[in-house]
Write an enzyme that holds these catalytic residues in place. Structure first.
Site, short mmCIF file in Angstrom:
data_model
loop_
_atom_site.label_atom_id
_atom_site.label_comp_id
_atom_site.label_asym_id
_atom_site.label_seq_id
_atom_site.Cartn_x
_atom_site.Cartn_y
_atom_site.Cartn_z
N SER A 264 0.84 -1.20 0.00
CA SER A 264 0.00 0.00 0.00
C SER A 264 0.88 1.24 0.00
O SER A 264 2.09 1.16 0.13
CB SER A 264 -0.91 0.00 1.22
OG SER A 264 -0.15 0.33 2.37
N LYS A 265 0.22 2.38 -0.13
CA LYS A 265 0.91 3.68 -0.20
C LYS A 265 1.94 3.88 0.92
O LYS A 265 2.93 4.56 0.75
CB LYS A 265 -0.12 4.81 -0.09
CG LYS A 265 -0.98 4.96 -1.32
CD LYS A 265 -1.51 6.39 -1.37
CE LYS A 265 -2.58 6.60 -2.42
NZ LYS A 265 -2.62 5.67 -3.52
N ARG A 266 1.63 3.31 2.06
CA ARG A 266 2.53 3.38 3.20
C ARG A 266 3.96 2.92 2.84
O ARG A 266 4.94 3.37 3.41
CB ARG A 266 2.02 2.38 4.23
CG ARG A 266 1.70 2.89 5.53
CD ARG A 266 0.84 2.01 6.41
NE ARG A 266 0.55 0.64 6.08
CZ ARG A 266 1.23 -0.39 6.52
NH1 ARG A 266 2.30 -0.22 7.26
NH2 ARG A 266 0.85 -1.62 6.21
N HIS A 267 4.04 1.94 1.95
CA HIS A 267 5.34 1.35 1.62
C HIS A 267 6.08 2.11 0.54
O HIS A 267 7.28 1.99 0.40
CB HIS A 267 5.16 -0.10 1.17
CG HIS A 267 4.40 -0.92 2.18
ND1 HIS A 267 3.08 -1.24 2.01
CD2 HIS A 267 4.79 -1.44 3.35
CE1 HIS A 267 2.67 -1.95 3.06
NE2 HIS A 267 3.69 -2.08 3.88
#
Ligand code: GLU
Length: 514
Positions: A264-267
């Site tokens: 996800s965007k977090r990564h």
């Protein structure tokens, strides 16, 4: 009988225009494309790659998403032989333009007893779910409308009551299918629901539209993400109910985030467009993505598109999850930039990034453009330091602007030297620059070494202020090649400017002391 080993292969990529294309989707598209154009053709079979837009979930449509998908797929080097924009014998290729077809097929299933009208309201379904949860039972539709008599259904439809069409799943027994990558998969029918095929708005669900289209478009192999495995038993049952032959199924391996879980965007970036704007090359991204689940042997890592067309096969795709590794992707990008792309190609590809930073004309990607000729030698000097194309403005800016990068004036003063001595040295550098031919790097270097000697300095003591004056940086490619590319006029201007900067710095330091 047609011989299945020689029949043409027809595959499809069927994105929903609900947002940007995710790397996982692009990996599926790549495997699918390679299967059609590589593996199938090697086996003497014709291969056709179809692009279909699955836009029947009207609530999740994102305006412009379809065009963005076309654009990013083309950038990624995947071409389609049939699709919404190019047409083809099985069109239209946009599901919202095929609504009548799905309705007819849903009616056919009802008539044959494989599907039924359900009048349950969303409120009732929510109530059923609440009760199931309270009893800690598995949740799902309780099949209340499955036994409705034909007259009642007709009467309620005539009265204009809103309904959906559900598939009547067998209540017991098993549904089995073979996945090309995972082998046999078995579901107990008792665990499966009567899922909706046609919604209240008259649009089909993914399941009905997907099955009808794959059949009508003569798809031979369904390649898709692992999230669709739980839908496969319904699809198998649908093919059976329609009396159609089931295409080969191949569900791709899961892509996990570094450290596990969903990417996800977090990564980091997840959408293809993000990787593109961060300066990843489509070739590098394809090379990296193809190895997320496929390998040729234990050691080979670099594969050109031609290599992949020769070597890729779905059988060698692994069923185990693959972990996305951003550092490894970056490594691939660097390999392609440093060693694979030719200089002209790389020069053209940094242009959009430089143009966005206002450093060159956007038309400079054309080798005939004067900016291209200015840019090319700078790219040649620094190409080994570029990892992603978006670094180009930072790395190449001082070759393209009139001035050096902004710098701290104290960087001009080398170790063990005072400000006045540095100023003298810069003036001597200016004079020397007037005489040398920067095109002859060896002679220039010899001349500046001699100058250092004349000034009683070590070469390094003289070269550092020159480097900072000419580039604004303490680390660059070789000083003399850098000066050659920057050119005498600009070098002279920058050294003179540095002397000015240093003088002002000295004055300010003095007045601060007062
Ligand atoms: N529209 C589906 C998706 O976007 C396609 C799944 C399939 O290939 O069957 O994932």
């Amino acid at each position: 009988m047609t011989d299945p080993s020689t029949t043409p292969v027809r595959v499809r990529f069927a994105p929903s225009p609900t947002g940007a294309l995710h790397v996982g989707g692009a990996r599926t598209a790549l495997f699918t494309w390679l299967f059609a154009h590589g593996e199938a053709k090697r086996a003497g079979r014709d291969g056709t790659f179809v692009l279909r837009i699955e836009d029947t979930d009207r609530n999740r449509l994102v305006p412009g998403a379809t065009e963005a998908i076309f654009d990013v797929l083309a950038w990624f080097g995947l071409t389609w032989q049939e699709g919404p924009d190019v047409g083809g014998p099985h069109g239209p290729y946009v599901q919202s333009e095929r609504a009548d077809l799905y309705r007819e097929h849903a009616e056919g299933l009802i008539a044959a007893g494989h599907a039924y009208r359900c009048f349950c309201t969303p409120e009732r379904l929510a109530e059923v779910r609440r009760e199931q949860e309270a009893r800690k039972e598995p949740t799902g539709y309780d099949r209340r409308c499955r036994g409705l008599a034909g007259e009642e259904v007709a009467a309620r439809l005539a009265a204009g009551e809103r309904s959906v069409v559900r598939f009547a799943m067998p209540l017991d027994g098993e549904t089995r299918f073979v996945d090309l990558i995972r082998g046999e998969i078995v579901y107990q029918n008792a665990t499966l629901e009567d899922l909706v095929l046609l919604k209240g708005d008259g649009f089909p669900t993914y399941h009905l539209a997907n099955v009808v289209d794959d059949h009508l478009m003569a798809i031979t192999h369904i390649t898709r993400g692992p999230e669709w495995i739980p839908s496969a038993p319904l699809h198998v049952r649908l093919y059976d109910a329609f009396g159609w032959a089931m295409p080969v199924l191949a569900h791709m391996p899961l892509i996990l985030a570094p450290g596990g879980g969903k990417l996800s965007k977090r990564h980091g970036a997840t959408a293809m467009e993000e990787f593109r704007s961060q300066g990843y090359l489509p070739e590098a991204l394809a090379n990296y993505l193809v190895l997320l689940g496929w390998s040729f042997d234990a050691t080979t890592e670099l594969f050109s598109r031609e290599d992949l067309l020769e070597k890729f096969s779905l059988e060698r795709v692994s069923a185990s999850p693959a972990t996305f590794d951003y550092a490894k992707l970056r490594w691939f990008n660097k390999q392609y930039i440093n060693h694979v792309l030719g200089l002209d190609d790389l020069t053209a590809r940094v242009v959009p990034f430089l143009a966005a930073a206002g450093l060159v004309d956007p038309a400079a990607a054309d080798a005939g453009h004067p900016d291209f000729a200015r840019l090319r030698p700078a790219v040649a000097l620094l190409k080994d330091r570029i990892e992603t194309l978006d670094e180009a403005p930072e790395l190449l800016g001082y070759f393209l602007r009139d001035e050096a990068d902004p710098y701290d004036p104290t960087l001009l003063i080398p170790k063990k030297l005072g400000l006045e001595e540095t100023l003298d040295a810069l003036l001597a550098v200016e004079r020397t620059l007037e005489e040398v031919d920067l095109g002859d790097e060896a002679a220039t270097e010899a001349r500046f070494r001699a100058l250092a000697d004349e000034l009683g300095l070590k070469p390094g003591q003289l070269f550092m202020p020159i480097r900072v004056a000419v580039t604004g940086r303490t680390q660059t490619a070789g000083l003399f090649e850098t000066m050659r590319v920057i050119g005498r006029e600009r070098c002279l201007g920058r050294v003179a400017a540095a002397a000015g900067v240093l003088r002002r710095h000295g004055d300010e330091a003095l007045s601060a002391d007062d």
